[in-house]
Motif scaffolding. Structure first.
Motif, PDB file in Angstrom:
ATOM      1  N   LEU A  60      43.583  69.620 -21.540  1.00  0.00           N
ATOM      2  CA  LEU A  60      43.221  69.352 -22.827  1.00  0.00           C
ATOM      3  C   LEU A  60      43.886  68.317 -23.885  1.00  0.00           C
ATOM      4  O   LEU A  60      45.051  68.010 -23.393  1.00  0.00           O
ATOM      5  N   TYR A  61      43.406  67.839 -24.883  1.00  0.00           N
ATOM      6  CA  TYR A  61      44.456  66.914 -25.665  1.00  0.00           C
ATOM      7  C   TYR A  61      44.405  67.809 -27.098  1.00  0.00           C
ATOM      8  O   TYR A  61      43.601  68.367 -27.596  1.00  0.00           O
ATOM      9  N   ILE A  62      45.774  67.401 -27.762  1.00  0.00           N
ATOM     10  CA  ILE A  62      45.893  67.806 -29.004  1.00  0.00           C
ATOM     11  C   ILE A  62      45.869  66.564 -29.996  1.00  0.00           C
ATOM     12  O   ILE A  62      46.862  65.875 -29.697  1.00  0.00           O
ATOM     13  N   LEU A  63      44.870  66.459 -30.903  1.00  0.00           N
ATOM     14  CA  LEU A  63      44.866  65.407 -31.600  1.00  0.00           C
ATOM     15  C   LEU A  63      46.048  65.187 -32.661  1.00  0.00           C
ATOM     16  O   LEU A  63      46.705  66.485 -32.994  1.00  0.00           O
ATOM     17  N   ASP A  64      46.063  64.477 -33.596  1.00  0.00           N
ATOM     18  CA  ASP A  64      47.213  64.150 -34.529  1.00  0.00           C
ATOM     19  C   ASP A  64      46.965  65.077 -35.782  1.00  0.00           C
ATOM     20  O   ASP A  64      47.778  65.791 -36.309  1.00  0.00           O
ATOM     21  N   ASP A  65      45.743  65.571 -35.760  1.00  0.00           N
ATOM     22  CA  ASP A  65      45.442  66.804 -36.953  1.00  0.00           C
ATOM     23  C   ASP A  65      45.425  68.186 -36.290  1.00  0.00           C
ATOM     24  O   ASP A  65      44.995  68.973 -37.026  1.00  0.00           O
ATOM     25  N   GLY A  66      45.986  68.103 -35.066  1.00  0.00           N
ATOM     26  CA  GLY A  66      46.052  69.408 -34.505  1.00  0.00           C
ATOM     27  C   GLY A  66      44.646  70.058 -33.784  1.00  0.00           C
ATOM     28  O   GLY A  66      44.844  71.051 -33.233  1.00  0.00           O
ATOM     29  N   THR A  67      43.606  69.312 -33.916  1.00  0.00           N
ATOM     30  CA  THR A  67      42.514  69.763 -33.076  1.00  0.00           C
ATOM     31  C   THR A  67      42.682  69.482 -31.715  1.00  0.00           C
ATOM     32  O   THR A  67      43.075  68.635 -31.037  1.00  0.00           O
TER      33      THR A  67
END
Length: 313
Positions: A180-187
């Motif tokens: 998985l990826y955790i985007l800059d906004d936490g998504t």
């Protein structure tokens, strides 16, 4: 439940074919006598269908030697590249289901039991007991059976776990595993290419990688990386491990004390005298025959389509 459903479907399908004047055993015979020679230029396989006028009991006793014979013929073809009936006649030693070979040098991939991280990764993503289901966002349904399903249907953010430091650590660990990826906004976004592989490994315990859409997704590179990191191990056999267990359970008691022992009971005359039960066992025998012919056809098709070149290095 799955076995019962498959039994009912096959029974209805056999009735449907009979109404159309089609005998399913004759269709199996056609695969070896006409389809394989015409499609793949492979000749010499012999499978005879029982007479349509015989009873279920007679058909069962006829089919089991034919099923065993076609497995042995295929194993000989794998070992020698051709069929030689003199060798078949001389080699009367019964073969274990797990010993039947494959034309593919690398056919099935399994999780390496010595690699604990991959199993842990699958548990976090797909288990109903995953700690990642402890999401505090009240707008998210609490009845999801896995973190994977929750991610598919909901917008998940790392902020949904304010009081679960362990969950946050595991989410970052999954990111390090590239599932998985955790985007800059936490998504949180799933890496679908890797997750689809893990999904099949978790639920099926095995994958045959030649069915993945390599031309559309980066799955081949992901698989090769997992193999190089010793997370996955190859095996080559006609039947995968789950299929081997299923056939051993149905045919004999070599692995399971509660096995149905259909082959031995009917060939040794220890079968039930109940006509209804014999009809049920006949359907089960046909299912075994169909599985065998499908696996042989699949193996030959993958081999002829160049599967041995896909993971040759």
């Amino acid at each position: 439940m799955k076995e019962v459903a498959q039994f009912k479907i096959l029974k209805k399908y056999i009735c449907f074919l009979k109404q159309k004047g089609i005998c399913i055993e004759k269709a199996i015979e056609w695969v070896f006598s006409e389809y394989l020679p015409r499609k793949f230029q492979i000749e010499g396989f012999s499978f005879l269908a029982p007479s349509e006028n015989t009873t279920p009991l007679e058909k069962i006793r006829f089919l089991f030697p034919e099923i065993e014979g076609i497995r042995n013929q295929f194993d000989l073809y794998v070992r020698n590249g051709k069929l030689n009936y003199e060798i078949i006649y001389l080699d009367s030693t019964p073969k274990l289901i797990s010993e039947i070979g494959s034309l593919l040098k690398k056919k099935y991939l399994y999780i390496n039991p010595d690699h604990a991280d991959l199993g842990k990764e699958c548990q976090l993503l797909f288990s109903s007991q995953s700690i990642l289901l402890c999401n505090e966002n009240e707008s998210i349904d609490a009845d999801y059976s896995s973190f994977f399903k929750m991610c598919i249907r909901e917008k998940i953010n790392i902020a949904d776990y304010p009081d679960f430091e362990d969950c946050v650590k595991k989410l970052y660990w999954l990111q390090s595993r590239k599932s998985l990826y955790i985007l800059d906004d936490g998504t949180i976004k799933l890496n679908h290419e890797r997750v689809i592989i893990l999904y099949h490994l978790f639920h099926d315990c095995v994958i045959c990688p030649y069915y993945y859409p390599f031309n559309k997704m980066n799955i081949a590179d992901i698989l090769k990386a997992m193999i190089e990191e010793n997370e996955l191990v190859w095996e080559s056999s006609l039947f995968n491990r789950k299929e081997q267990d299923y056939l051993d359970y149905m045919l004999n008691k070599s692995k399971f004390d509660n096995g149905l022992d259909l082959r031995n009971r009917y060939l040794h005359g220890n079968n039930t005298l109940d006509i209804g039960k014999q009809e049920e066992d006949y359907i089960k025998t046909l299912k075994i025959a169909i599985l065998t012919v499908l696996k042989i056809s699949e193996d030959i098709r993958l081999y002829k389509n160049g599967a041995n070149n896909m993971f040759s290095k």
